[in-house]
Design an enzyme around this catalytic site. Structure first.
Site, short mmCIF file in Angstrom:
data_model
loop_
_atom_site.label_atom_id
_atom_site.label_comp_id
_atom_site.label_asym_id
_atom_site.label_seq_id
_atom_site.Cartn_x
_atom_site.Cartn_y
_atom_site.Cartn_z
CE LYS A 144 -3.30 2.71 3.09
NZ LYS A 144 -4.04 2.61 4.22
CG ASP A 160 -5.70 7.92 4.69
OD1 ASP A 160 -6.56 8.42 3.93
OD2 ASP A 160 -5.75 6.63 5.27
CE LYS A 170 -6.57 8.63 7.95
NZ LYS A 170 -7.26 7.54 8.85
CG ASP A 211 -1.78 5.34 4.85
OD1 ASP A 211 -1.64 4.41 5.74
OD2 ASP A 211 -2.88 5.56 4.40
CG ASP A 218 -9.81 7.29 6.62
OD1 ASP A 218 -8.90 7.35 5.89
OD2 ASP A 218 -10.00 7.54 7.78
CD GLU A 266 -6.70 5.14 2.29
OE1 GLU A 266 -7.67 5.37 3.30
OE2 GLU A 266 -5.41 4.94 2.86
NE ARG A 308 -10.77 -1.20 3.99
CZ ARG A 308 -11.43 -1.41 4.82
NH1 ARG A 308 -12.53 -2.24 5.03
NH2 ARG A 308 -10.71 -0.83 5.99
N1 BES Z 1 -4.08 4.49 6.77
C1 BES Z 1 -5.19 4.32 7.62
C2 BES Z 1 -4.95 3.24 8.90
C3 BES Z 1 -4.12 3.55 9.80
C4 BES Z 1 -4.39 4.41 11.00
C5 BES Z 1 -2.76 3.35 9.63
C6 BES Z 1 -3.69 4.98 11.87
C7 BES Z 1 -1.83 3.91 10.78
C8 BES Z 1 -2.11 4.49 11.84
C9 BES Z 1 -6.33 3.60 6.59
O1 BES Z 1 -6.54 4.08 5.39
C10 BES Z 1 -7.67 4.25 7.43
O2 BES Z 1 -8.19 5.08 7.47
N2 BES Z 1 -8.26 2.97 7.99
C11 BES Z 1 -9.60 3.45 8.56
C12 BES Z 1 -10.53 2.35 8.23
C13 BES Z 1 -12.18 2.48 8.61
C14 BES Z 1 -12.51 3.73 7.85
C15 BES Z 1 -12.92 1.43 8.06
C16 BES Z 1 -9.47 3.14 10.20
O3 BES Z 1 -8.58 2.20 10.43
O4 BES Z 1 -10.06 3.91 10.87
ZN ZN Z 2 -4.57 4.60 4.73
MN MN Z 3 -7.77 5.94 5.21
#
Ligand code: BES
Ligand code: ZN
Ligand code: MN
Length: 511
Positions: free
Chosen positions: A276, A281, A288, A299, A358, A360, A362
């Protein structure tokens, strides 16, 4: 800053470096060099160790001045803990702390005595080089004024015995290449997103490919449109930075030259690695919160890890065939951005309702995984991703989440992780979880709600790998550290890189 590593025979008593490092267990049984140094420095040496409470506890270090009684200015003693629990991880952590301590005392050149009871010279040298180089890394990127942190160890000498020299050289080289890979990933993760754009990563990939002799191809937005990569393009829509799908190809599995072409197996199926690579992000329209949003410059660490693993495979000349894919884009809100509720059609033809922009990671992985499988028919496919905050809720910062569809592959990844010194922990992928990613309007939706967030993200990915054995590493909990801990650096940690490289080393051993 690059630190050179040299392995040779010799004694710490004669080493001309600024500092020498000796390992010591908690329970007696000093290495020969320890007794020699104690003799040269007189009773003051043991008194000094006692005065700083040094007992050989794991990764505890003590620094003693030699007062002109040795060519080296200082001796650093590094604890390994109890003798029966000696592992390369103990050496890695102790070497890191010792190197940091010596650096802070102004040593530019440092010699390590490799004599560690219970570990062979190759393993000790690898762990020592790896630990020291990882421990010495720090991000100094944009500071125009530097004080004490200008001090650097520039030269590491590893002192082996005559009999252990060849093994120590091979081990040290591995350790050095692995640590370089991790440190390069850390650097890309620590640099801000205005420097590390998808275009920058593509250029870096090209440079590394040229330097180490592997192939690099970059698919731009037009190419993605031709290939109908609707999921990756959907994420990229909101950003002014052009997205890049970076494809790296290292083919070390070719038979040695001179062998009859006919004896060559019909094109060796590669191992595919997908990382990824979201260079920032923001969350997109599902923006966020501001707190810690700056960490989202990292990210892209999955992709940085894949790039590092490719470079390591090439430098180690591993007899494996590997293809690496980095779907690289920003995730930004704007008037052109994808919106919650929008439906995209992935490269595979699967339709996805984007209920949260968010989620993204996947989406970009879905297209990269399906494309890797369609184009390269890999034997196995691994992906590495800073995918879910839920992973750090489940495992904290101490283990990478591991999921997948193929028990044999999962076992291989676990073994490689053990050998690498990184921790992985498997989470289940039972059928029941798939209920959470069913959509009312499309084949899938891109989030499964709060429960089991790491698992439902992996369940989503699994829908894009068909029957190819697949394993997924979620590094969201491990990718960042708020402080330096032995060899784990503050900021981007380079988590997952050692697992990937060890997986390739082990795959080369199986071939
Ligand atoms: N890049 C983030 C996950 C992340 C968060 C990595 C904090 C490292 C530190 C990912 O893209 C994300 O935003 N995931 C969301 C998914 C949710 C919207 C289903 C999450 O983990 O909140
Ligand atoms: Zn992300
Ligand atoms: Mn995200």
């Amino acid at each position: 800053m690059t630190t050179r590593v040299v392995v040779k025979t010799g004694s710490v008593l004669r080493a001309a470096e600024d500092g020498v490092v000796l390992f010591r267990h908690a329970d007696g049984g000093e290495p020969p060099a320890f007794a020699e140094v104690a003799k040269a420095l007189g009773p003051a040496f043991r008194q000094a160790l006692k005065a700083c409470g040094f007992e050989g506890k794991p990764a505890h270090v003590a620094l003693v001045h030699t007062m002109g009684r040795l060519p080296a200015r200082v001796v650093v003693v590094a604890g390994l803990g109890p003798r029966e629990s000696t592992t390369s991880e103990r050496v890695r952590q102790a070497a890191a702390r010792a190197a940091q301590r010596a650096r802070d005392a102004g040593c530019e050149r440092l010699a390590f005595d490799l004599n560690v009871k219970g570990l062979d010279p190759g393993e000790t040298a690898r762990a020592c080089a790896e630990g020291a180089l990882l421990g010495l890394y720090r991000f100094t990127g944009y500071k125009t004024e530097r004080g004490d942190d200008r001090r650097e160890v520039r030269h590491l000498t590893l002192l082996a015995t005559e009999g252990g020299l060849a093994a120590a050289r091979a081990g040290a080289r591995r350790g050095e290449i692995i640590a370089d890979g991790v440190n390069q990933a850390r650097e890309l993760g620590n640099l801000p997103s205005n420097a590390v754009t998808p275009t920058h990563i593509a250029e870096r990939a090209r440079t590394l490919a040229r330097a180490h002799g592997f192939a690099c191809e970059v698919i731009d937005r037009k190419g993605m449109e031709r290939l109908k990569m609707g999921a990756l393009l959907g994420v990229a829509r909101g950003s002014l930075e052009p997205p890049k799908l970076i494809i790296l190809r290292y083919d070390g599995a070719r038979p040695p030259r001179g062998r009859a072409a006919r004896s060559r197996p019909a094109a060796v199926k590669p191992i595919a690695l997908v990382g990824k690579t979201i260079t920032f992000d923001s969350g997109g329209i599902s923006l966020k919160p501001a707190d810690k949003m700056e960490q989202m410059k990292s990210d892209m660490l999955g992709g940085a890890g894949v790039l590092a693993a490719m470079a390591a495979a090439a430098q180690l000349e591993l007899p494996v065939s590997v293809v690496g894919l980095l779907p690289a884009t920003e995730n930004m809100p704007s008037g052109t951005a994808i919106k919650p509720g929008d439906v995209v059609t992935a490269f595979s033809g699967t339709t996805i309702e984007v209920v949260n922009t968010d989620a993204e990671g996947r989406l970009v992985l879905a297209d990269a995984l399906a494309y890797a499988i369609k184009r390269y028919q890999p034997r196995v496919i691994l992906d590495v991703a800073t995918l879910t905050g839920a992973c750090s809720v489940a495992l904290g910062q101490h283990a990478i989440g591991l999921l997948g569809t193929d028990p044999a592959l999962i076992e291989r990844v676990k073994r490689s992780a053990d050998a690498s010194g990184e921790r992985v922990w498997q989470l289940p992928l039972w059928d029941d979880y798939y209920e959470q990613i069913k959509s009312d309007v499309a084949d899938l939706k891109n989030t499964g709600g709060r429960p089991a967030g790491t698992i439902t993200a992996a369940a989503f990915l699994s829908r894009f790998v068909g029957s190819t054995p697949w394993a997924h590493l979620d590094i969201a909990g491990t990718m960042w550290s708020d402080e330096t801990r032995h060899y784990v650096s503050k900021g981007a940690t380079g988590a997952g890189v050692r697992v990937l490289i060890q997986f390739l080393i082990d795959a080369a051993g199986r071939a």
